[in-house]
Design an enzyme around this catalytic site. Structure first.
Site, PDB file in Angstrom:
ATOM      1  N   GLN A 209       0.172   1.426 -17.066  1.00  0.00           N
ATOM      2  CA  GLN A 209      -0.546   1.096 -17.851  1.00  0.00           C
ATOM      3  C   GLN A 209      -0.584   1.727 -19.290  1.00  0.00           C
ATOM      4  O   GLN A 209      -0.161   2.950 -19.278  1.00  0.00           O
ATOM      5  CB  GLN A 209      -2.000   1.477 -17.180  1.00  0.00           C
ATOM      6  CG  GLN A 209      -3.221   1.085 -17.941  1.00  0.00           C
ATOM      7  CD  GLN A 209      -3.484  -0.190 -18.052  1.00  0.00           C
ATOM      8  OE1 GLN A 209      -3.398  -1.157 -17.308  1.00  0.00           O
ATOM      9  NE2 GLN A 209      -3.828  -0.627 -19.455  1.00  0.00           N
TER      10      GLN A 209
ATOM     11  N   LYS B 126      -7.402  -4.610 -11.993  1.00  0.00           N
ATOM     12  CA  LYS B 126      -6.222  -5.387 -11.444  1.00  0.00           C
ATOM     13  C   LYS B 126      -5.909  -5.129 -10.116  1.00  0.00           C
ATOM     14  O   LYS B 126      -5.299  -6.057  -9.528  1.00  0.00           O
ATOM     15  CB  LYS B 126      -4.755  -4.572 -12.197  1.00  0.00           C
ATOM     16  CG  LYS B 126      -4.892  -5.163 -13.878  1.00  0.00           C
ATOM     17  CD  LYS B 126      -4.039  -4.089 -14.672  1.00  0.00           C
ATOM     18  CE  LYS B 126      -3.948  -4.773 -16.223  1.00  0.00           C
ATOM     19  NZ  LYS B 126      -3.332  -3.947 -16.923  1.00  0.00           N
TER      20      LYS B 126
ATOM     21  N   ASP C 118       4.608  -7.140 -16.549  1.00  0.00           N
ATOM     22  CA  ASP C 118       4.045  -7.116 -18.014  1.00  0.00           C
ATOM     23  C   ASP C 118       4.951  -7.786 -19.090  1.00  0.00           C
ATOM     24  O   ASP C 118       4.282  -8.137 -20.262  1.00  0.00           O
ATOM     25  CB  ASP C 118       3.671  -6.001 -18.310  1.00  0.00           C
ATOM     26  CG  ASP C 118       2.414  -5.398 -18.351  1.00  0.00           C
ATOM     27  OD1 ASP C 118       1.528  -6.289 -18.276  1.00  0.00           O
ATOM     28  OD2 ASP C 118       1.868  -4.154 -18.424  1.00  0.00           O
TER      29      ASP C 118
END
Ligand code: NDP
Length: 284
Positions: free
Chosen positions: A97, A53, A120
């Protein structure tokens, strides 16, 4: 029938190149999109995802910072970091994460991320916006699936779509997005009866289960569009999807490979969401 490939790798590359161009333009307007990625602990798969990422951001000209915290980090300390990132003007996207260590309540964390920076799309405000058809930040994997279908001009309206899996990060949001595009949608899960029969009727079949090759060729309708979200590591070390690719490709009209299908689209959508968040925050 031998299925044509929905080439997520190629489409994602194209999207990322366009994002890089947009970032360049935004910088001239004084907007420099930035993403903060937070990793708690040493989960090997998470460490790889976080690295990818960060690299993807830098390639697109997006500012990126990584926060690596020890596995025994307390919920209070993580909430403190998120509070700082919520206020940091360099940061337009915050990604924590998952999975998190067990002493940390994931829901407490996700609801603390500012909805404006929730790249997200897991915050309940953004989930609610998706549910009610309002604009917001939506989860990257389902968004990537929709962009892939769009790229190949796959008709969605009026089609029967079956989603196998009902997680908050893939199954439910992709079902909602398909519904908003006027598909008729069924969601299957572990308690579904006659799942093979349901799948066999699908014009569009999305597998987001996490069980290698559980969708066999005889569960695919002739001419179907098959999207395989699963990423499963086999004993041989190779990756496999949730769909038996060879069997399904004989029946389907279109299919995503694993790897090289949904995975690269997910990363491209993270960049897309970060730029979207940066523009929204700057122009608010
Ligand atoms: P979850 O484990 O959160 O959800 C799995 C879903 O599959 C659950 O709803 C579960 O049903 C359902 N399921 C499990 N076994 C069966 C079965 N035998 N029959 C019917 N339904 C079943 O997984 P995620 O949604 O997070 O991920 C799914 C897969 O997608 C994983 O392989 C993951 O690695 C991959 N993934 C890939 C991404 C990418 O970028 N390509 C991104 C995110 C995930 P129930 O609710 O009843 O338990």
């Amino acid at each position: 029938m031998s299925a044509k490939i929905l080439d997520g790798k190629a489409v994602a590359k194209h999207i990322r190149e366009n994002i890089a161009k947009e970032v360049e333009k935004l910088k001239h307007e004084g907007i420099h999109p930035g993403l903060a990625v937070v990793l708690v602990g040493n989960n090997p798969a998470s460490m790889i995802y976080v690295r990818h990422k960060g690299e993807a951001c830098r390639t697109a000209g997006i500012y990126s910072e990584e926060h690596r915290l020890p596995a025994d980090t307390s919920e209070t300390d993580l909430l403190g970091l998120i509070d700082k990132l919520n206020k940091d003007p360099r940061v337009h996207g915050i990604l924590v994460q998952l999975p998190l260590p067990e002493q940390i309540n994931k829901d407490h964390i996700l609801k603390t991320i500012s909805p404006d920076k929730d790249v997200d799309g897991f915050n309940e405000i953004n989930m609610g916006r998706l549910m009610t058809g309002q604009d917001g930040l939506v989860p990257c994997t389902p968004l990537g699936i929709m962009k892939l279908l769009e790229h190949y001009r796959i008709q969605i309206e009026g089609k029967y779509a079956v989603v196998v899996g009902r997680s908050n990060i893939v199954g439910k949001p992709v079902a909602m997005m398909l519904l908003h595009r006027n598909a008729t949608v069924t969601i299957c899960h572990t308690r579904t009866k006659n799942m093979s029969e349901i799948c066999r009727q699908a014009d569009i079949l999305i597998a987001a289960v996490g069980r290698s090759r559980m969708i066999s060729g005889d569960m695919i309708k002739d001419g179907a569009v098959v999207i395989d979200v699963g990423i499963n590591r086999l004993d041989t070390g190779k990756l496999a999807g949730d769909v038996d690719y060879e069997g399904a490709a004989e029946k389907a009209a279109w299919i995503t490979p694993v790897p090289g299908g949904v995975g690269p689209m997910t990363i491209a959508m993270l960049l897309y969401n970060t730029v979207k968040a940066a523009k929204h925050i700057a122009r608010k």
